[in-house]
Design a protein around this motif. Structure first.
Motif, PDB file in Angstrom:
ATOM      1  N   TYR A 135      -6.471  -0.234  -2.255  1.00 42.53           N
ATOM      2  CA  TYR A 135      -5.183  -0.128  -1.561  1.00 42.53           C
ATOM      3  C   TYR A 135      -4.103  -0.609  -2.522  1.00 42.53           C
ATOM      4  O   TYR A 135      -4.131  -1.764  -2.978  1.00 42.53           O
ATOM      5  N   PRO A 136      -3.165   0.235  -2.891  1.00 35.85           N
ATOM      6  CA  PRO A 136      -2.140  -0.189  -3.843  1.00 35.85           C
ATOM      7  C   PRO A 136      -1.381  -1.414  -3.323  1.00 35.85           C
ATOM      8  O   PRO A 136      -0.971  -1.429  -2.151  1.00 35.85           O
ATOM      9  N   SER A 139       2.009  -0.681  -1.870  1.00 41.34           N
ATOM     10  CA  SER A 139       1.943  -0.019  -0.561  1.00 41.34           C
ATOM     11  C   SER A 139       1.685  -1.037   0.544  1.00 41.34           C
ATOM     12  O   SER A 139       2.199  -0.905   1.666  1.00 41.34           O
ATOM     13  N   LYS A 140       0.904  -2.099   0.232  1.00 36.81           N
ATOM     14  CA  LYS A 140       0.683  -3.136   1.238  1.00 36.81           C
ATOM     15  C   LYS A 140       1.971  -3.873   1.540  1.00 36.81           C
ATOM     16  O   LYS A 140       2.273  -4.180   2.689  1.00 36.81           O
ATOM     17  N   GLU A 144       2.922   0.854   3.746  1.00 39.73           N
ATOM     18  CA  GLU A 144       2.627   2.295   3.702  1.00 39.73           C
ATOM     19  C   GLU A 144       1.208   2.553   4.207  1.00 39.73           C
ATOM     20  O   GLU A 144       0.248   1.928   3.751  1.00 39.73           O
ATOM     21  N   GLN A 145       1.075   3.495   5.132  1.00 40.40           N
ATOM     22  CA  GLN A 145      -0.216   3.874   5.691  1.00 40.40           C
ATOM     23  C   GLN A 145      -0.257   5.410   5.835  1.00 40.40           C
ATOM     24  O   GLN A 145       0.780   6.059   5.887  1.00 40.40           O
ATOM     25  N   SER A 169      -0.365  12.000   2.403  1.00 42.10           N
ATOM     26  CA  SER A 169      -0.075  10.956   3.387  1.00 42.10           C
ATOM     27  C   SER A 169       1.417  10.712   3.530  1.00 42.10           C
ATOM     28  O   SER A 169       1.859  10.016   4.450  1.00 42.10           O
ATOM     29  N   TYR A 171       3.036   9.319   0.994  1.00 44.77           N
ATOM     30  CA  TYR A 171       3.325   8.274   0.006  1.00 44.77           C
ATOM     31  C   TYR A 171       2.545   8.601  -1.261  1.00 44.77           C
ATOM     32  O   TYR A 171       1.329   8.772  -1.243  1.00 44.77           O
ATOM     33  N   ARG A 173       1.821   6.757  -3.898  1.00 47.24           N
ATOM     34  CA  ARG A 173       0.861   5.757  -4.358  1.00 47.24           C
ATOM     35  C   ARG A 173      -0.472   5.915  -3.638  1.00 47.24           C
ATOM     36  O   ARG A 173      -1.548   5.832  -4.258  1.00 47.24           O
ATOM     37  N   LEU A 174      -0.452   6.174  -2.331  1.00 43.61           N
ATOM     38  CA  LEU A 174      -1.685   6.365  -1.573  1.00 43.61           C
ATOM     39  C   LEU A 174      -2.382   7.663  -2.008  1.00 43.61           C
ATOM     40  O   LEU A 174      -3.614   7.706  -2.119  1.00 43.61           O
TER      41      LEU A 174
END
Length: 210
Positions: A135-136, A139-140, A144-145, A169, A171, A173-174
């Motif tokens: 999980y980046p 993003s946490k 971001e989900q 998604s 995002y 990064r995800l």
């Protein structure tokens, strides 16, 4: 001379009488009496109406009578009985529509081959020991989900040969974390009729903050 004299005197007397009658109105009265009498006589006569001409006799119309066709008389024909020595009649062969030659009764039945069984690739086998995608950290922090679907071409050896983002998604990064993970994983290859071969397979990744 005496005769001519008498004629002259008579004419003179008549003219004199006529003049006197005109002066006294006698001639006018006489005319008034004569004219109504003539009119009454004319009215008294019955008017003769012309008789109407008799109508022309109708022309007879000749009706055409259709000629009657004589009904043929039924003639009984004697059907010859088949001779016991005569061969039995053979019925002609029945033509087959849509075929140039008759079907043979000795033809072997057509066997339709069943479609080969296809087994799709898998990434859930326990022996694969595939790690979860990282999980980046950014993003946490940003919360971001989302879900990412990676379309992957899995070779006959279970190794990912190609991979692309099929569903984002939202995002980046995800999406990039899921794409890198799908390229590193090991897979159970797909099979056709029990033989392993390269197949495309959609690999889903879900990023949820706990």
């Amino acid at each position: 001379m005496s005769r001519n004299l008498r004629i002259v005197l008579t004419v003179l007397l008549l003219h004199g009488a006529a003049l006197w009658a005109l002066q006294t109105g006698l001639l006018r009265r006489t005319a008034e009496l004569l004219i109504p009498a003539m009119m009454l006589a004319d009215m008294a006569e019955p008017a003769v109406k012309p008789e109407p001409e008799p109508p022309a006799p109708p022309v007879p119309v000749r009706q055409r009578v259709a000629p009657t066709t004589p009904t043929p008389l039924a003639v009984a024909k004697a059907t010859p009985e088949p001779s016991p020595e005569a061969p039995a009649p053979v019925a002609p062969p029945t033509p087959v529509v849509g075929s140039e030659r008759p079907l043979s009764t000795n033809m072997a039945p057509v066997v339709v081959a069943a479609a080969p069984r296809i087994e799709l690739p898998s990434s859930d086998a326990d022996y694969l020991s595939n790690p979860k995608p990282p999980y980046p950290p950014m993003s946490k922090r940003l919360g971001e989900q989302g879900k990412v679907v990676i379309r992957t071409l899995i070779g006959a050896d279970g190794v990912a040969q190609e991979a692309s983002i099929h569903q984002s998604s939202g995002y980046d990064r995800l999406d990039q974390a899921a794409l890198a993970t799908a390229r590193k994983w090991r897979y159970v290859p797909g099979k056709r009729a029990g033989v392993a071969e390269a197949m495309w397979f959609n690999v889903p990744f879900t990023f949820i903050l706990e």
